[in-house]
Motif scaffolding. Structure first.
Motif: not given
Length: 343
Positions: A37-45, A72-75, A80-81, A322-324
């Protein structure tokens, strides 16, 4: 009956309205999910595109979902399916495709063997007109020689037997345009081999080569027996040539046995030789029995696929989404009775 319609040219995406959907199927990956999640989020941002990340839990028995909920609490861009049990990776990917809303959809493994840093290159190829951007493995770090050799042989055998050909050395790591995803969702078959389906639907495809990395954490869920089963599934899902090969082998065995029988009769009549018989007869019976059992098993595989398709059960069952901010939503395609999804 629905009709699959395809165009000859992809519509260029609107530069101001591009949305990416990243599908990550996983099973018991609590060790690697934070890194993913950390690597993916940094790339997408950094890319500056609109995006959503769809994690598909294929019946994990560890703390993978709890780990995801925490990171992902703050995202507001993560879902999450959760499937009701383990249906297999092909079903988990199908669930992700059914829930994705992006103009382009990318399938990525959670183990980070396929680097998220390649996503910008995939999006560039898509914007240049490719409907499918398939990632070809140039080198497989962390895999033994036997696994690399067997993977190399499998793709060549599959392409010899099946039509259309599946691009060699490409896995599930790929980008698909919206119309490719919509077309895939119209395919109702239950025995799904996704790499074969990608090739079957066609559409303009761009291939990008890359070096596959080692697992970032955790252990692989794919042993050699599972990989063999997946390979057999791929071959029998897209080719009937194994049945033809069985017919040819049976005809050859019958010809060989008949010729040997005539040779025994000839020797007995003209030379008066006794038939030495027992060892050769046992060998012949063993050979023919083995061929018959293998052929029956192969035929049974195809009959079994027909049996599964005839029952028309769904490919997967969604437990919840599950969504945020954190909330659980029952799949709307199922009404009030649960999460069965017929897409």
């Amino acid at each position: 009956m629905s009709t699959i319609q395809t165009g000859s040219k992809a519509e260029p995406p609107d530069a101001g309205a591009v949305k990416l959907s990243i599908i990550i199927p996983f099973l018991n990956e609590q060790e690697v999910l934070p890194h993913c999640h950390a690597r993916l989020s940094s790339v997408l941002n950094v890319m500056g595109e609109q995006y959503e990340i769809l994690y598909v839990d294929d019946g994990s028995s560890d703390d993978s979902v709890a780990t995801l909920v925490n990171i992902t609490r703050e995202s507001t861009k993560t879902k999450i399916i959760r499937l009701s049990r383990n249906f297999g990776k092909e079903a988990a990917m199908s669930a992700g495709l059914a829930h994705a809303s992006g103009d382009a959809v990318i399938v990525l493994d959670a183990d980070l063997q396929d680097p998220p840093e390649l996503i910008p290159d995939m999006v560039t190829a898509w914007k240049a007109g490719a409907d499918i951007v398939a990632m070809r493995r140039r080198f497989r770090d962390g895999e033994g020689w036997f696994k690399r050799l067997s993977a190399y042989a499998f793709y060549r055998i599959l392409n010899r037997l099946s039509r259309p050909a599946v691009p060699s050395d490409t896995g599930d790591f790929r980008l698909m345009s919206r119309r490719v995803v919509d077309t895939l969702l119209q395919l109702r078959e239950r025995c799904r081999y996704m790499k074969g389906l990608y090739a079957w639907i066609g559409f303009p495809t761009t291939i990008i080569e890359y070096d596959r990395e080692r697992r970032a954490a955790g252990k692989t869920k794919w042993n050699y027996l599972s990989l063999l089963g997946l390979a057999f599934e791929g071959i029998t899902s897209f080719s009937t040539k194994p049945l033809r090969c069985a017919t040819i082998i049976g005809a050859f065995a019958a010809l060989l046995g008949g010729s040997f029988g005539f040779w025994i009769i000839f020797k007995t009549i003209f030379f008066g030789e006794d038939v030495p018989g027992y060892p050769s007869m046992i060998a012949a019976i063993t050979l023919l029995s083995g061929i018959q059992l293998l052929t029956i098993g192969l035929l049974g595989e195809y009959v079994g696929k027909t049996y599964i398709e005839a029952k028309q059960r769904p490919v997967y069952v969604v437990r919840d989404v599950i969504e945020s901010p954190l909330q659980s939503i029952v799949d709307p395609t199922a009404g009030n009775g649960g999460g069965i999804a017929y897409y």
